[in-house]
Design a protein around this motif. Sequence first.
Motif, mmCIF file in Angstrom:
data_model
loop_
_atom_site.group_PDB
_atom_site.id
_atom_site.type_symbol
_atom_site.label_atom_id
_atom_site.label_comp_id
_atom_site.label_asym_id
_atom_site.label_seq_id
_atom_site.Cartn_x
_atom_site.Cartn_y
_atom_site.Cartn_z
ATOM 1 N N LEU A 50 -6.203 -15.035 3.084
ATOM 2 C CA LEU A 50 -5.325 -14.479 2.073
ATOM 3 C C LEU A 50 -4.092 -13.866 2.725
ATOM 4 C CD1 LEU A 50 -4.977 -13.895 -0.939
ATOM 5 C CD2 LEU A 50 -6.187 -11.750 -0.582
ATOM 6 N N SER A 51 -2.936 -14.091 2.129
ATOM 7 C CA SER A 51 -1.687 -13.581 2.682
ATOM 8 C C SER A 51 -1.703 -12.058 2.753
ATOM 9 C CB SER A 51 -0.516 -14.043 1.808
ATOM 10 O OG SER A 51 0.663 -13.357 2.170
ATOM 11 N N PRO A 52 -1.174 -11.486 3.838
ATOM 12 C CA PRO A 52 -1.103 -10.021 3.941
ATOM 13 C C PRO A 52 -0.179 -9.409 2.896
ATOM 14 C CG PRO A 52 0.096 -11.070 5.746
ATOM 15 C CD PRO A 52 -0.681 -12.152 5.058
ATOM 16 N N VAL A 53 0.672 -10.238 2.285
ATOM 17 C CA VAL A 53 1.541 -9.734 1.217
ATOM 18 C C VAL A 53 0.701 -9.147 0.087
ATOM 19 C CG1 VAL A 53 3.244 -10.392 -0.538
ATOM 20 C CG2 VAL A 53 3.398 -11.334 1.779
ATOM 21 N N ALA A 54 -0.431 -9.780 -0.200
ATOM 22 C CA ALA A 54 -1.316 -9.279 -1.255
ATOM 23 C C ALA A 54 -1.823 -7.880 -0.916
ATOM 24 C CB ALA A 54 -2.488 -10.236 -1.452
ATOM 25 N N ASP A 55 -2.179 -7.670 0.350
ATOM 26 C CA ASP A 55 -2.622 -6.344 0.782
ATOM 27 C C ASP A 55 -1.530 -5.309 0.560
ATOM 28 O OD1 ASP A 55 -5.139 -7.053 1.499
ATOM 29 O OD2 ASP A 55 -4.859 -6.849 3.664
ATOM 30 N N PHE A 56 -0.324 -5.643 1.004
ATOM 31 C CA PHE A 56 0.774 -4.675 0.892
ATOM 32 C C PHE A 56 1.071 -4.335 -0.562
ATOM 33 C CE2 PHE A 56 5.309 -3.742 0.299
ATOM 34 C CZ PHE A 56 5.389 -2.578 1.045
ATOM 35 N N ILE A 57 1.095 -5.353 -1.408
ATOM 36 C CA ILE A 57 1.388 -5.109 -2.825
ATOM 37 C C ILE A 57 0.323 -4.216 -3.445
ATOM 38 C CG2 ILE A 57 1.611 -6.191 -5.094
ATOM 39 C CD1 ILE A 57 2.839 -8.607 -3.730
ATOM 40 N N MET A 58 -0.934 -4.495 -3.143
ATOM 41 C CA MET A 58 -2.011 -3.676 -3.699
ATOM 42 C C MET A 58 -1.953 -2.247 -3.161
ATOM 43 S SD MET A 58 -3.881 -5.447 -5.890
ATOM 44 C CE MET A 58 -5.618 -4.995 -5.946
ATOM 45 N N LEU A 59 -1.760 -2.102 -1.860
ATOM 46 C CA LEU A 59 -1.701 -0.765 -1.268
ATOM 47 C C LEU A 59 -0.526 0.039 -1.813
ATOM 48 C CD1 LEU A 59 -2.496 -1.548 2.485
ATOM 49 C CD2 LEU A 59 -3.949 -0.282 0.896
ATOM 50 N N ALA A 60 0.607 -0.618 -1.985
ATOM 51 C CA ALA A 60 1.818 0.088 -2.401
ATOM 52 C C ALA A 60 1.863 0.350 -3.902
ATOM 53 C CB ALA A 60 3.053 -0.710 -1.977
ATOM 54 N N LEU A 61 1.371 -0.600 -4.699
ATOM 55 C CA LEU A 61 1.594 -0.517 -6.140
ATOM 56 C C LEU A 61 0.419 0.019 -6.954
ATOM 57 C CD1 LEU A 61 3.659 -3.748 -6.906
ATOM 58 C CD2 LEU A 61 4.449 -1.448 -6.334
ATOM 59 N N ILE A 62 -0.807 -0.128 -6.473
ATOM 60 C CA ILE A 62 -1.950 0.362 -7.252
ATOM 61 C C ILE A 62 -1.822 1.851 -7.596
ATOM 62 C CG2 ILE A 62 -4.421 0.882 -7.137
ATOM 63 C CD1 ILE A 62 -3.832 -1.958 -7.958
ATOM 64 N N PRO A 63 -1.343 2.706 -6.677
ATOM 65 C CA PRO A 63 -1.178 4.121 -7.061
ATOM 66 C C PRO A 63 -0.238 4.323 -8.244
ATOM 67 C CG PRO A 63 -1.115 3.898 -4.678
ATOM 68 C CD PRO A 63 -1.088 2.512 -5.235
ATOM 69 N N PHE A 64 0.673 3.367 -8.477
ATOM 70 C CA PHE A 64 1.616 3.501 -9.582
ATOM 71 C C PHE A 64 0.967 3.260 -10.939
ATOM 72 C CE2 PHE A 64 4.349 3.131 -5.964
ATOM 73 C CZ PHE A 64 5.454 3.900 -6.284
ATOM 74 N N LEU A 65 -0.286 2.807 -10.936
ATOM 75 C CA LEU A 65 -1.018 2.716 -12.195
ATOM 76 C C LEU A 65 -1.315 4.107 -12.749
ATOM 77 C CD1 LEU A 65 -3.644 -0.103 -11.440
ATOM 78 C CD2 LEU A 65 -1.387 -0.327 -12.494
ATOM 79 N N GLY A 66 -1.164 5.122 -11.926
ATOM 80 C CA GLY A 66 -1.437 6.490 -12.352
ATOM 81 C C GLY A 66 -0.229 7.222 -12.910
ATOM 82 N N PHE A 67 0.869 6.500 -13.113
ATOM 83 C CA PHE A 67 2.071 7.121 -13.659
ATOM 84 C C PHE A 67 2.263 6.758 -15.126
ATOM 85 C CE2 PHE A 67 3.374 7.222 -9.149
ATOM 86 C CZ PHE A 67 3.838 8.530 -9.062
ATOM 87 N N ILE A 68 2.794 7.715 -15.884
ATOM 88 C CA ILE A 68 3.340 7.445 -17.207
ATOM 89 C C ILE A 68 4.846 7.337 -17.016
ATOM 90 C CG2 ILE A 68 3.643 8.292 -19.562
ATOM 91 C CD1 ILE A 68 0.778 7.600 -18.962
#
Length: 239
Positions: A50-68
């Motif tokens: 799996l491309s490391p891009v997927a890791d970076f996107i998940m690591l960087a963006l998943i915390p943003f699910l906690g924003f309104i």
Amino acid sequence: MTIIKQAWKITRHDFRNNPYVMLWTLLFIAYLGFTMSFAVSVQWGERGNLSPVADFIMLALIPFLGFIYNRRAFKYLQEDSYTHMLAFFRTLPIPMNAVIMSRIQQALLAFVVNSVIFFTLLFTLSATFRVYASTGFFVSFALTWIGYGMLIQAMYIHLEFLKKGKSYFWISIVIMLICGIVTIIVRVCGANLVSITAFYSKEWQLLSPVMWGALLAGILAMSVSYRVTQRKLMKRDLT
């Protein structure tokens, strides 16, 4: 009135004053889910492919699910909106720990609602997930990353209350850079975080030790963030 009840009153007031905020939030999260579905393609037997891009996107963006995603979230850099909000609340007969608790409540609500949209799109649009995913896998994989998201979101909450807009921005950039460094290190080691979490979710489902470890870390981080932020906020100069 308990702190939790006072916090919930603030939370409800925020939503009532911004009736369309959840619509914009869900549209943005849907965009993230749509984008992420094309970045993630897990092959269970070959976890390193799996491309490391997927890791970076998940690591960087998943915390943003906690924003309104309200006006305050978008204007923190230009207007230092979080500091102005705190200055306003200090003029009211409301304890600051209720304000902090309200922000945590909003983060948890955001994770619940946003994660349903994000992970549903991710699993629906990703061909590999559609083939291999079961309900147990879906829930386990989502909760694993939500736990991680809560861990990082706790840091963002701490920054919102204790840093001015520009400092908050630059520290956020540092967090992104750390996500990139972690991605590179994991890749050099011949591994992939998305594949690893998917593997454990597939094999263990709701008994996944990675899932429970991530959730525990997220809950502890939120608790520590609440206590540390409460203590330091009392000393912060908001002028």
